[in-house]
Enzyme design. Structure first.
Site, PDB file in Angstrom:
ATOM      1  N   GLY A  84       1.690  10.915  -4.433  1.00  8.10           N
ATOM      2  CA  GLY A  84       2.164   9.591  -4.814  1.00  8.10           C
ATOM      3  C   GLY A  84       2.330   8.703  -3.604  1.00  8.10           C
ATOM      4  N   PRO A  85       2.574   7.430  -3.823  1.00  6.02           N
ATOM      5  CA  PRO A  85       2.739   6.486  -2.714  1.00  6.02           C
ATOM      6  C   PRO A  85       4.009   6.768  -1.928  1.00  6.02           C
ATOM      7  CG  PRO A  85       3.219   5.429  -4.816  1.00  6.02           C
ATOM      8  CD  PRO A  85       2.668   6.768  -5.144  1.00  6.02           C
ATOM      9  N   PRO A  86       4.114   6.217  -0.723  1.00  7.21           N
ATOM     10  CA  PRO A  86       5.333   6.443   0.075  1.00  7.21           C
ATOM     11  C   PRO A  86       6.570   5.868  -0.605  1.00  7.21           C
ATOM     12  CG  PRO A  86       3.549   5.533   1.420  1.00  7.21           C
ATOM     13  CD  PRO A  86       3.109   5.429  -0.001  1.00  7.21           C
ATOM     14  N   GLY A  87       7.694   6.563  -0.412  1.00 10.79           N
ATOM     15  CA  GLY A  87       8.966   6.032  -0.872  1.00 10.79           C
ATOM     16  C   GLY A  87       9.338   6.335  -2.304  1.00 10.79           C
ATOM     17  N   VAL A  88       8.572   7.215  -2.981  1.00 11.29           N
ATOM     18  CA  VAL A  88       8.910   7.500  -4.379  1.00 11.29           C
ATOM     19  C   VAL A  88       9.769   8.752  -4.503  1.00 11.29           C
ATOM     20  CG1 VAL A  88       6.894   6.337  -5.315  1.00 11.29           C
ATOM     21  CG2 VAL A  88       6.748   8.760  -4.713  1.00 11.29           C
ATOM     22  N   GLY A  89      10.110   9.398  -3.371  1.00 14.33           N
ATOM     23  CA  GLY A  89      11.056  10.521  -3.418  1.00 14.33           C
ATOM     24  C   GLY A  89      10.430  11.893  -3.457  1.00 14.33           C
ATOM     25  N   LYS A  90       9.240  12.062  -2.887  1.00  8.17           N
ATOM     26  CA  LYS A  90       8.581  13.378  -2.930  1.00  8.17           C
ATOM     27  C   LYS A  90       9.357  14.413  -2.114  1.00  8.17           C
ATOM     28  CE  LYS A  90       4.683  11.751  -1.312  1.00  8.17           C
ATOM     29  NZ  LYS A  90       5.050  10.331  -1.218  1.00  8.17           N
ATOM     30  N   THR A  91       9.700  14.054  -0.878  1.00  9.26           N
ATOM     31  CA  THR A  91      10.395  15.012  -0.006  1.00  9.26           C
ATOM     32  C   THR A  91      11.806  15.295  -0.500  1.00  9.26           C
ATOM     33  OG1 THR A  91       9.108  14.191   1.882  1.00  9.26           O
ATOM     34  CG2 THR A  91      11.084  15.485   2.368  1.00  9.26           C
ATOM     35  N   SER A 131     -13.868  -0.572 -10.261  1.00 11.16           N
ATOM     36  CA  SER A 131     -12.998  -0.986 -11.363  1.00 11.16           C
ATOM     37  C   SER A 131     -12.907  -2.498 -11.521  1.00 11.16           C
ATOM     38  CB  SER A 131     -11.590  -0.403 -11.171  1.00 11.16           C
ATOM     39  OG  SER A 131     -11.020  -0.863  -9.969  1.00 11.16           O
ATOM     40  N   LYS A 168      -1.611   0.102 -11.937  1.00  4.19           N
ATOM     41  CA  LYS A 168      -2.162  -1.230 -12.201  1.00  4.19           C
ATOM     42  C   LYS A 168      -1.322  -1.988 -13.225  1.00  4.19           C
ATOM     43  CE  LYS A 168      -6.935   0.130 -11.122  1.00  4.19           C
ATOM     44  NZ  LYS A 168      -8.287   0.384 -11.653  1.00  4.19           N
TER      45      LYS A 168
END
Length: 797
Positions: free
Chosen positions: A379-386, A702, A745
């Protein structure tokens, strides 16, 4: 440590303070800094390298090196108190030596000093002057003078003769004998002899304090004679053993002889390090193969001299072998209800991931020997993966270990170095397991898509074994060379893009995608997590600052543009800083942040709806694009001019996007009559397709539907509704093909105020995954071909 690593910085005496000639001729200051020694006594005429670890002693050495390089060196009365923070003057002997610093070597790793010091004179500490930052004392030089007579000559001759005899029996260096022969001063001869007799520090200090020269020489002669007698006894024992004993008896008596000599010299029977390792080995539970290796290495270590480089290599290997948690596990917390509560406390939303973890715990409760899953959060940075990995570890009761793989290019970082290399160490996997102290931690392998590759190997290939449950139960680190079972470890990897992960590695992982947050999700995250965290970080109570939902939504919509919440947290921190300033300047009332005063803390609005910034009319369509940090609007502008049918494309478009534009124009020309376009016009005009924000590279298929719509809008004079956006790939036959990144999107379109979205019919499955509260604000049109799309997008004019 590799052979080309530079670990030391050397300061030579000639570089800093110049050369002073003979140190013994230097004038002795009345007050000198005092350097305490532990378990060691310096004698005049001696020179030794010392390891300086205490910060105060290092400061003393630094300042003495910049001055006259002279220090007073005295010994501790109690060597056991070596690690104390401060030196008590009462714990020091008053008789010591005057030391001259010849060379200083600063060790970068560990911060210690290696110092070469020689003792030139004997002195007495008369009075301590200061204690901080190090001890200084008023000193008095003790003269070393003896009147030459027949007795002194006889004592000197006896010392030389007996020392030579001892050197032959115990194989002392011949240089020492030559030095004794060349010396004429009775004090220096006595001190050199004493230094080679392995006396205790207390005995050596007692001898140092003997002042009359003849008394010193008599004491030295007695100690030397004792040592010679011990050596003669050893030789006699050896001769008697060799006469009539077989091999076993010989080995037994040799060990008895060794023990007797060590006892006579006051030494332990066995190396202290080896004793500790044997005790540790007896207490450590090891698998069969590791146990055999440890026993073999312990026996090998016992035969190596502690001064040999091989000793350190073997010692370090045993430390690693005995410290690893081969059979040590932490119990899993399999309470599903509690695990759900923990994850809900730490993270808002992310229902799919939480569901997957709960399923794993449920299966683990039924089948205890189940291998840990290999999950990949994309996912994109800052979504809470870590942070999600930390939450999972907490909910399961496991140790959490994070390893950042960003920029790692050396395969040895994963598998370790062979022990044949100097300073070899295990790889990060084994190092982290030792740190965790359990063989079933949760490993977070961060930024796995940022792995590099060069002449040192391919780390991603080394991870193939680590991240395969069918192979990693026999993972062999190059340093350890013993298989370690990684099957109990739960591995979670994170990435921003799947495309950068090699196919075989990606195939071993279960990919779970974390898309950007909706506005409602960001609102709840800000209220539950971000704002309380920032209030605590800035020492502000909830009574000092209150922020309503409308203000938070405005921050989300008008001051940040991101898929995650990092910038949102920064903006909330900026508000807290502003309130903290007001509190410090005397404000006592509660600060209420709403839409009317938000600009006071954050400044003017930074982002406006993209559609409002456009001059709308024929030839403009709103497409949707996916980026690694979330979705974005993509405006397609088309203009026409007199020409010969040429097509110009600008906006830093990639090859695939240029091909989509060409395909769009081909479709329009081949279906001009159906679309209401004059076929003859194409030979009279040139067309220019431009995608704004030309500094940003753009590519992908797209935008095909948006290209056709913009061209048709210009050529027919029909305007595309500004409240409608579209995405989809087109073919020359006019079919609309599915594309990826639908959720991102759609979120970008909703954020910009779009009310209707045209999507390929085959992307209906992706619409189901969009949150219901988002679907309430937008209307979806699923189309099969471009004709159906144009009927929806172009106004009836």
């Amino acid at each position: 440590m590799r052979e080309d690593d530079s670990r030391q910085e050397t300061e030579d005496s000639t570089n800093k303070a110049g050369h002073h000639g003979n140190p013994a001729d230097l004038p002795v200051p009345e007050i000198l800094p005092v350097l305490p020694l532990h378990g060691f006594v310096f004698f005049p005429g001696m020179g030794f390298p010392l390891n300086i670890l205490h910060p105060a002693s290092q400061k003393l050495i630094d300042e003495a090196t910049l001055k006259d390089r002279l220090v007073a060196i005295v010994s501790h009365k109690e060597p056991a108190e070596e690690k104390q923070d401060r030196v008590d003057p009462e714990q020091l002997y008053r008789i010591g030596v005057l030391g001259y610093i010849h060379k200083l070597v600063k060790v970068k790793e560990g911060g210690g000093y290696h110092v070469l010091i020689s003792a030139v004179k004997k002195l007495e500490l008369v009075e301590f002057v200061q204690k901080e930052p190090y001890l200084t004392a008023r000193v008095a030089v003790i003269p070393m003078e003896v009147e030459e007579d027949k007795e002194v000559e006889a004592l000197v001759l006896n010392l030389r003769t007996q020392f030579k005899k001892l050197a032959e029996m115990v194989s002392l260096p011949t240089e020492l004998v030559s030095t004794i022969e060349s010396l004429s001063d009775p004090f220096y001869i006595s001190y050199l002899v004493i230094s080679q007799l392995n006396l205790t520090p207390v005995e050596e200090q007692e001898i140092l304090e003997i002042q009359p020269g003849k008394a010193l020489m008599h004491r030295t002669a007695r100690e030397l004679n004792k040592r010679v007698e011990t050596a003669e006894m050893s030789q006699d024992i050896q001769k008697s053993i060799k006469e009539d004993t077989d091999q076993k008896q010989r080995d037994f008596f040799l060990r008895q002889q060794l023990n007797a000599i060590r006892k006579e010299l006051g030494e332990d029977e066995e190396n202290l390090d080896l004793k500790e390792l044997r005790a540790k080995f007896a207490q450590t539970e090891l698998p069969t193969e590791a146990k055999k290796t440890a026993e073999k290495e312990l026996d090998r270590l016992a035969r190596i001299s502690p001064s040999s480089p091989e000793y350190t290599v073997s010692r370090t290997y045993l430390d690693w072998l005995l410290d690893l948690p081969w059979l040590t596990s932490t119990p899993d917390s399999l309470d599903i209800v509690k695990a759900q509560q923990v994850m809900d406390e730490d993270h808002y939303g992310l229902a799919e991931i939480k569901k997957r973890i709960i399923e794993f715990l449920a299966v683990r409760k039924l089948k205890q020997d189940m291998h840990g899953p290999i999950l990949c959060f994309v996912g994109p940075p800052g979504v809470g993966k870590t942070s999600l990995g930390q939450s999972i570890a907490r909910s399961m009761g496991r140790k959490f270990i994070r390893i950042s793989l960003g920029g790692v290019r050396d395969e040895a970082e994963i598998r370790g170095h062979r022990r044949t290399y100097i300073g070899a160490l295990p790889g990060r996997i084994i190092q982290s397991l030792r740190k965790a102290g359990a063989n079933n931690p949760l490993f977070m392998l961060d930024e796995i898509d940022k792995l590099g590759m060069d002449f040192r190997g391919d780390p991603s290939s080394a991870l193939l074994e680590v991240l395969d449950p069918e192979q990693n139960f026999t993972f062999a680190d190059h340093y350890m060379e013993i298989p370690f079972d990684l099957s109990k470890v739960m591995f979670i990897t994170t990435a921003n893009l799947l495309d950068n992960i090699p196919g075989p590695l990606r195939d071993r992982m279960e990919v779970i995608e974390l898309s950007g947050y909706t506005q409602d999700e960001k609102l709840n995250i800000a209220k539950r997590h971000l704002l309380p965290k920032q209030l605590e970080a800035h020492a502000i109570s909830e009574d000092d600052l209150k922020m309503d939902d409308q203000a938070i939504r405005m921050v989300i919509r008008s001051y940040t543009r991101e898929a995650g919440v990092r910038n949102l947290e920064r903006k909330l921190a900026a508000i807290c800083r502003g309130v903290a300033k007001e509190i410090v300047t005397g404000k006592t009332t509660t600060t209420l942040i709403d839409a009317t005063n938000l600009a006071t803390y954050l400044g003017p609005i930074q982002f406006f709806p993209e559609t409002k910034a456009r001059s709308w009319g024929p030839g403009l369509a709103t497409g949707l694009a996916w980026t690694p940090v979330g979705g974005e609007l993509l405006f397609i502008e088309v203009a026409k001019m007199k020409g010969k049918g040429n097509l110009t494309m600008t906006g830093k478009l990639g090859d695939v996007m240029k091909e989509s534009a060409t395909a769009a124009l081909t479709y329009i020309r081949s279906h001009a009559k159906e679309l209401g376009v004059d076929e003859a016009i194409f030979a009279k005009i040139d067309l220019h397709i431009h995608v704004p924000e030309g500094a940003i590279p753009k590519d992908g298929p797209s935008a095909g539907v948006a290209m056709v719509t913009a061209l048709t809008s210009l050529l027919t004079g029909r305007t595309v509704s500004k409240d409608m956006a579209m995405t989809g790939e087109i073919t020359l036959r006019g079919d609309v093909l599915p594309v990826g990144g639908i959720k991102e999107k759609v979120l970008a379109a909703v954020r910009a105020g779009i009310k209707e979205i045209v999507l390929p019919a085959l992307n209906e499955k992706d619409v189901v995954e969009i949150p219901d509260n988002v679907k309430e604000d937008v209307r979806f049109h699923l189309v099969q071909d471009i004709k159906e799309a144009l009927g929806l997008l172009l106004a009836k004019e």
